[in-house]
Design a protein around this motif. Structure first.
Motif, mmCIF file in Angstrom:
data_model
loop_
_atom_site.group_PDB
_atom_site.id
_atom_site.type_symbol
_atom_site.label_atom_id
_atom_site.label_comp_id
_atom_site.label_asym_id
_atom_site.label_seq_id
_atom_site.Cartn_x
_atom_site.Cartn_y
_atom_site.Cartn_z
ATOM 1 N N ARG A 178 8.269 55.108 106.296
ATOM 2 C CA ARG A 178 9.297 55.994 105.755
ATOM 3 C C ARG A 178 9.624 57.110 106.751
ATOM 4 O O ARG A 178 10.795 57.409 107.007
ATOM 5 N N PHE A 179 8.596 57.708 107.312
ATOM 6 C CA PHE A 179 8.783 58.765 108.307
ATOM 7 C C PHE A 179 9.531 58.228 109.526
ATOM 8 O O PHE A 179 10.440 58.884 110.052
ATOM 9 N N SER A 180 9.176 57.030 109.967
ATOM 10 C CA SER A 180 9.827 56.429 111.126
ATOM 11 C C SER A 180 11.321 56.244 110.894
ATOM 12 O O SER A 180 12.140 56.590 111.760
ATOM 13 N N PHE A 181 11.694 55.736 109.715
ATOM 14 C CA PHE A 181 13.115 55.532 109.451
ATOM 15 C C PHE A 181 13.861 56.863 109.405
ATOM 16 O O PHE A 181 14.967 56.989 109.944
ATOM 17 N N ILE A 182 13.284 57.844 108.755
ATOM 18 C CA ILE A 182 13.942 59.149 108.642
ATOM 19 C C ILE A 182 14.197 59.750 110.018
ATOM 20 O O ILE A 182 15.293 60.252 110.306
ATOM 21 N N ILE A 183 13.201 59.678 110.903
ATOM 22 C CA ILE A 183 13.358 60.199 112.261
ATOM 23 C C ILE A 183 14.428 59.415 113.015
ATOM 24 O O ILE A 183 15.289 59.993 113.692
ATOM 25 N N ASN A 184 14.403 58.100 112.895
ATOM 26 C CA ASN A 184 15.392 57.271 113.590
ATOM 27 C C ASN A 184 16.809 57.558 113.095
ATOM 28 O O ASN A 184 17.751 57.649 113.883
ATOM 29 N N ALA A 185 16.968 57.710 111.790
ATOM 30 C CA ALA A 185 18.291 57.931 111.205
ATOM 31 C C ALA A 185 18.856 59.289 111.594
ATOM 32 O O ALA A 185 20.039 59.409 111.930
ATOM 33 N N PHE A 186 18.033 60.308 111.565
ATOM 34 C CA PHE A 186 18.516 61.659 111.841
ATOM 35 C C PHE A 186 18.643 61.971 113.327
ATOM 36 O O PHE A 186 19.459 62.809 113.717
ATOM 37 N N THR A 187 17.837 61.330 114.189
ATOM 38 C CA THR A 187 17.783 61.779 115.583
ATOM 39 C C THR A 187 18.076 60.715 116.637
ATOM 40 O O THR A 187 18.254 61.054 117.805
ATOM 41 N N LYS A 188 18.126 59.421 116.267
ATOM 42 C CA LYS A 188 18.287 58.390 117.292
ATOM 43 C C LYS A 188 19.446 57.424 117.042
ATOM 44 O O LYS A 188 19.847 56.693 117.943
ATOM 45 N N MET A 189 19.970 57.381 115.856
ATOM 46 C CA MET A 189 20.979 56.406 115.460
ATOM 47 C C MET A 189 22.282 56.545 116.248
ATOM 48 O O MET A 189 22.741 57.637 116.548
ATOM 49 N N ARG A 190 22.891 55.394 116.555
ATOM 50 C CA ARG A 190 24.263 55.340 117.072
ATOM 51 C C ARG A 190 25.022 54.204 116.374
ATOM 52 O O ARG A 190 25.971 54.444 115.660
ATOM 53 N N TYR A 191 24.568 52.993 116.598
ATOM 54 C CA TYR A 191 25.220 51.831 115.995
ATOM 55 C C TYR A 191 24.403 51.273 114.830
ATOM 56 O O TYR A 191 23.189 51.497 114.741
ATOM 57 N N PRO A 216 29.833 51.631 115.076
ATOM 58 C CA PRO A 216 29.290 52.994 115.019
ATOM 59 C C PRO A 216 29.016 53.365 113.566
ATOM 60 O O PRO A 216 29.756 52.952 112.668
ATOM 61 N N TRP A 217 27.990 54.147 113.341
ATOM 62 C CA TRP A 217 27.599 54.489 111.971
ATOM 63 C C TRP A 217 28.753 55.094 111.181
ATOM 64 O O TRP A 217 28.904 54.853 109.979
ATOM 65 N N PHE A 218 29.615 55.871 111.851
ATOM 66 C CA PHE A 218 30.677 56.596 111.144
ATOM 67 C C PHE A 218 31.874 55.701 110.785
ATOM 68 O O PHE A 218 32.798 56.157 110.121
ATOM 69 N N ASN A 219 31.853 54.446 111.220
ATOM 70 C CA ASN A 219 32.926 53.521 110.867
ATOM 71 C C ASN A 219 32.610 52.673 109.635
ATOM 72 O O ASN A 219 33.384 51.795 109.270
ATOM 73 N N PHE A 220 31.485 52.952 109.004
ATOM 74 C CA PHE A 220 31.132 52.282 107.759
ATOM 75 C C PHE A 220 31.757 53.030 106.585
ATOM 76 O O PHE A 220 32.185 54.177 106.716
ATOM 77 N N SER A 221 31.786 52.377 105.449
ATOM 78 C CA SER A 221 32.279 53.020 104.232
ATOM 79 C C SER A 221 31.142 53.789 103.570
ATOM 80 O O SER A 221 30.081 53.226 103.287
ATOM 81 N N ASN A 222 31.359 55.067 103.354
ATOM 82 C CA ASN A 222 30.343 55.911 102.737
ATOM 83 C C ASN A 222 31.070 57.105 102.106
ATOM 84 O O ASN A 222 31.809 57.814 102.791
ATOM 85 N N ILE A 223 30.860 57.318 100.833
ATOM 86 C CA ILE A 223 31.560 58.396 100.123
ATOM 87 C C ILE A 223 31.303 59.757 100.755
ATOM 88 O O ILE A 223 32.163 60.643 100.733
ATOM 89 N N LEU A 224 30.120 59.934 101.360
ATOM 90 C CA LEU A 224 29.783 61.219 101.976
ATOM 91 C C LEU A 224 30.643 61.496 103.203
ATOM 92 O O LEU A 224 30.898 62.650 103.541
#
Length: 278
Positions: A178-191, A216-224
């Motif tokens: 869980r910690f690994s995913f959170i770190i990857n999502a907040f600090t390493k993600m691009r695609y 790219p992560w921002f090209n997905f559909s997400n209400i946020l």
């Protein structure tokens, strides 16, 4: 009060201060949000940390992957592949150790303004998180671990490449994963892959990759993505806002590669930049 947002500083102290002077930043009245990666690569990481600590009441920052790396090494973490003389030099400074232990390691992975509807993290907001409560909770969980007594065990785990978790699994992860995913999502993600899981290797801009799968992560559909203005850094190849939707703003414009350090002004929506020397 004016609210400013600045991209990854990476130790470029002189350019950072020049840019603050350019916008007439007043730390007694204004507020500065920072996308993380305060240190490394640039020539004056120590000065950047000293200055930010001195105005800490006027800033909101999130930790980037370089900041987390500094924190992990300050714990005595041993990595045979350490090849960053800037970070090694920082770790020998007692005053820097104090700043890390009393301030830096307590900083969050997300900054949130409910009234202005602003979200800021180092790498962005993963498509797998569609609820603001999930995002705030995940950041708090990681923050408690990073600043906690058992933080070294968790850093030891996530540094191992075979334990890089890229799927949130609908909030069923626990412990180290869980910690690994959170770190990857907040600090390493691009695609991300089509199902929203993280792809952790590709760094180039969308027009420079030959893939029909990755987005790219921002090209997905997400209400946020529609509900909030999202600021992030980490991805200098995007060249700022060239590839992102209007309300998703990348502020890492490659200062550490001889490009620019950039600030965005919330009230006027103006962008100011200064070129950095390498």
């Amino acid at each position: 009060m004016t609210t400013y947002f600045i991209g990854d500083i990476h130790g470029y102290y002189n350019e950072f201060i020049s840019l603050l002077k350019k916008i007439h930043f007043n730390n007694k009245n204004d507020q500065l949000w920072i996308t993380g990666d305060l240190i490394s690569r640039g020539p004056d990481s120590k000065k950047v940390l000293f200055y930010l600590y001195s105005i800490r009441k006027s800033i909101k920052l999130v930790l980037g992957n370089h900041d987390l790396y500094l924190i992990s090494l300050s714990l005595g973490f041993i990595n045979k592949n350490i090849n960053d003389p800037i970070i090694l030099k920082l770790l020998k400074d007692i005053k820097i150790q104090f700043i890390i232990n009393s301030w830096l390691k307590y900083q969050p992975l997300i900054q949130y303004d409910k009234n202005k509807k602003i979200l800021m993290s180092h790498a962005g907001i993963t498509p797998q998180w569609t609820n603001i409560k999930t995002i705030l909770s995940a950041s708090k969980e990681a923050q408690n671990i990073i600043s906690g007594k058992k933080n070294k065990f968790f850093f030891d785990y996530i540094d191992n490449e075979k334990y890089q978790i890229n799927d949130w699994k609908k909030n069923t992860l626990i412990g180290f994963q869980r910690f690994s995913f959170i770190i990857n999502a907040f600090t390493k993600m691009r695609y991300c892959y089509p199902n929203g899981t993280l792809e952790m290797l590709t760094k180039k801009a969308p027009n420079d990759i030959n893939s029909i799968i990755l987005k790219p992560w921002f090209n997905f559909s997400n209400i946020l993505y529609k509900k909030y203005t999202i600021f992030f850094g980490h991805w200098s190849d995007l060249q700022g806002v060239k590839y992102t939707p209007k309300n998703i703003i990348c502020l890492d414009t490659g200062c550490c590669w001889g490009n620019k350090l950039t600030i965005f002004t919330w009230e006027t929506k103006k962008i100011y930049s200064i070129t950095c020397k390498i």
